[in-house]
Design a protein around this motif. Structure first.
Motif, PDB file in Angstrom:
ATOM      1  N   LEU A  77       0.830  -1.207   0.000  1.00 21.15           N
ATOM      2  CA  LEU A  77       0.000   0.000   0.000  1.00 21.15           C
ATOM      3  C   LEU A  77       0.866   1.259   0.000  1.00 21.15           C
ATOM      4  CD1 LEU A  77      -2.783   1.192  -0.063  1.00 21.15           C
ATOM      5  CD2 LEU A  77      -2.913   0.983   2.424  1.00 21.15           C
ATOM      6  N   VAL A 128       0.563   4.302  -2.663  1.00 26.14           N
ATOM      7  CA  VAL A 128       0.486   5.718  -2.286  1.00 26.14           C
ATOM      8  C   VAL A 128       1.541   6.517  -3.039  1.00 26.14           C
ATOM      9  CG1 VAL A 128       0.881   7.345  -0.387  1.00 26.14           C
ATOM     10  CG2 VAL A 128      -0.583   5.345  -0.041  1.00 26.14           C
ATOM     11  N   CYS A 186      -3.863  -6.006   7.249  1.00 22.20           N
ATOM     12  CA  CYS A 186      -4.181  -4.739   7.919  1.00 22.20           C
ATOM     13  C   CYS A 186      -3.773  -4.745   9.387  1.00 22.20           C
ATOM     14  CB  CYS A 186      -5.673  -4.428   7.778  1.00 22.20           C
ATOM     15  SG  CYS A 186      -6.151  -3.959   6.097  1.00 22.20           S
ATOM     16  N   TRP A 237      -1.325   1.447   8.060  1.00 23.60           N
ATOM     17  CA  TRP A 237      -1.980   2.643   8.586  1.00 23.60           C
ATOM     18  C   TRP A 237      -1.130   3.883   8.396  1.00 23.60           C
ATOM     19  CZ3 TRP A 237      -6.884   1.823   9.067  1.00 23.60           C
ATOM     20  CH2 TRP A 237      -7.290   0.485   9.157  1.00 23.60           C
ATOM     21  N   ILE A 297      -2.004   4.840   4.909  1.00 17.64           N
ATOM     22  CA  ILE A 297      -3.342   5.422   4.877  1.00 17.64           C
ATOM     23  C   ILE A 297      -3.303   6.889   5.310  1.00 17.64           C
ATOM     24  CG2 ILE A 297      -5.574   5.348   6.084  1.00 17.64           C
ATOM     25  CD1 ILE A 297      -5.239   2.237   6.009  1.00 17.64           C
ATOM     26  N   GLN A 298      -2.531   7.179   6.353  1.00 21.96           N
ATOM     27  CA  GLN A 298      -2.389   8.567   6.800  1.00 21.96           C
ATOM     28  C   GLN A 298      -1.789   9.438   5.690  1.00 21.96           C
ATOM     29  OE1 GLN A 298      -1.551   8.778  11.484  1.00 21.96           O
ATOM     30  NE2 GLN A 298      -0.041   7.542  10.408  1.00 21.96           N
ATOM     31  N   VAL A 330      -8.476   1.667  -2.692  1.00 26.94           N
ATOM     32  CA  VAL A 330      -7.976   0.512  -1.954  1.00 26.94           C
ATOM     33  C   VAL A 330      -9.099  -0.494  -1.753  1.00 26.94           C
ATOM     34  CG1 VAL A 330      -6.921  -0.283   0.205  1.00 26.94           C
ATOM     35  CG2 VAL A 330      -6.311   1.976  -0.734  1.00 26.94           C
ATOM     36  N   PHE A 390     -11.108   2.987   8.300  1.00 30.33           N
ATOM     37  CA  PHE A 390     -10.713   3.740   7.102  1.00 30.33           C
ATOM     38  C   PHE A 390     -11.450   5.074   7.045  1.00 30.33           C
ATOM     39  CE2 PHE A 390      -8.698  -0.090   5.542  1.00 30.33           C
ATOM     40  CZ  PHE A 390      -7.768   0.356   4.613  1.00 30.33           C
ATOM     41  N   PHE A 409     -10.774   8.418   4.622  1.00 34.50           N
ATOM     42  CA  PHE A 409     -11.112   7.847   3.322  1.00 34.50           C
ATOM     43  C   PHE A 409     -12.614   7.937   3.063  1.00 34.50           C
ATOM     44  CE2 PHE A 409      -6.930   6.277   3.233  1.00 34.50           C
ATOM     45  CZ  PHE A 409      -6.685   5.525   2.091  1.00 34.50           C
ATOM     46  N   THR A 427     -15.292   5.661   2.240  1.00 35.05           N
ATOM     47  CA  THR A 427     -15.295   4.218   2.476  1.00 35.05           C
ATOM     48  C   THR A 427     -16.682   3.635   2.318  1.00 35.05           C
ATOM     49  OG1 THR A 427     -13.569   4.618   4.124  1.00 35.05           O
ATOM     50  CG2 THR A 427     -14.542   2.426   4.081  1.00 35.05           C
ATOM     51  N   CYS A 467     -11.825   3.678  -0.241  1.00 36.47           N
ATOM     52  CA  CYS A 467     -11.641   2.314   0.254  1.00 36.47           C
ATOM     53  C   CYS A 467     -12.923   1.534   0.071  1.00 36.47           C
ATOM     54  CB  CYS A 467     -11.243   2.313   1.725  1.00 36.47           C
ATOM     55  SG  CYS A 467     -11.125   0.647   2.437  1.00 36.47           S
TER      56      CYS A 467
END
Length: 278
Positions: free
Chosen positions: A124, A128, A152, A158, A161-162, A174, A200, A205, A207, A235
């Motif tokens: 991931l 990104v 995950c 994570w 994700i940030q 995602v 998420f 996100f 989601t 997501c």
């Protein structure tokens, strides 16, 4: 993007499952369970959603796909073969010495692989980075990434994700293959993930949660997200069944990384050729 009907996508998913199971059987090595749970999303991406060119795998403006849960490479290889990136027969050299079809995707060996993956939690971050590059180069391509629910549990997921939220990567989508199982058993028993959709969403996100085997839902969700240029990464939490389509593999952690014997293989192909319940 291709003009492919939902019924065609469902049929492609069956063919992908058959090819992936055959690859693992021929190699007597590989990961069938997670390959089967991911098949419907992979079908929708490769045969409808993603803008790619098999004749030019490194096309600069192509959409990118990152299989962060790289151990399910057989389902991606099956898609690359059916889509025309590689020959159909060659994929049956899975895990053989010198084969481009290694146990995990290798971008230096296999046409159509955008990034080498396999060390869980890292893919991931690569996705990104690709999305940031597309944004800064003012390109229209999108980046699709598939992560596992067990994956995950990795902190790096994570962190990525940030970063996706910080850089407003609305060109990133995602998928979480939420089949509830990992190599050691149910995720809930190994390390509870709580509500991935809410997590998420809390991180920033856009989601949604869908049935990851319902092709209509997959296509509709992708259509919706394609229109949302709002500065938010996307997501899709896909509720799936590990081993989907092969009765004795379904919901069984033992089939995370086990190859079927001859009798089991023949039964799997028979069941898959009978189609999947709608």
């Amino acid at each position: 993007m291709q003009q492919t009907s939902v019924e065609q996508l469902k049929q492609h998913a069956i063919e992908l499952r058959k090819t992936a199971v055959t690859m693992v059987y021929e190699a007597q090595s590989g990961h069938p369970g997670g390959s089967l749970s991911a098949a419907d999303v992979i079908s929708a991406l490769y045969f409808k959603e993603m803008n790619v060119d098999p004749a030019n795998p490194k096309w600069e403006d192509r959409d990118r796909f990152v299989l962060s849960k790289g151990h399910v490479a057989p389902i991606q290889y099956a898609a690359l073969a059916l889509r025309g990136f590689v020959s159909n027969e060659s994929v049956y050299t899975l895990r053989q010495y010198g084969s481009p079809f290694q146990g995990h995707p290798d971008m230096k060996k296999c046409p159509g692989i955008d990034i080498s993956t396999g060390s869980l939690g890292q893919g991931l971050s690569c996705a990104v980075g690709m999305a940031i590059a597309g944004q800064r180069d003012e390109k229209d391509y999108r980046v699709f990434a598939m992560v596992g629910d067990g994956e995950c549990q990795e902190g790096q997921i994570w962190e990525a994700i940030q970063a996706a939220v910080k850089y407003k990567l609305d060109n990133l989508i995602v998928f979480v293959d939420n089949n509830r199982l990992q190599i050691d058993g149910f995720c809930e028993d190994v390390m509870p993930l709580l509500d991935l959709e809410k997590k998420f969403d809390a991180f920033g996100f856009d989601t949604t949660r869908i049935d990851g085997h319902n092709m209509e839902q997959i296509v509709e969700t992708l259509d919706t997200f394609a229109k949302q240029k709002n500065g938010k990464p996307k997501c899709i939490v896909c509720d799936t069944v590990k081993g989907k389509g092969v009765s004795y593999m379904e919901d069984q952690a033992a089939w995370h990384g086990t190859a079927p014997n001859k009798e089991e293989f023949e039964l799997a192909i028979k069941e898959l050729e009978g189609g999947l319940p709608v």
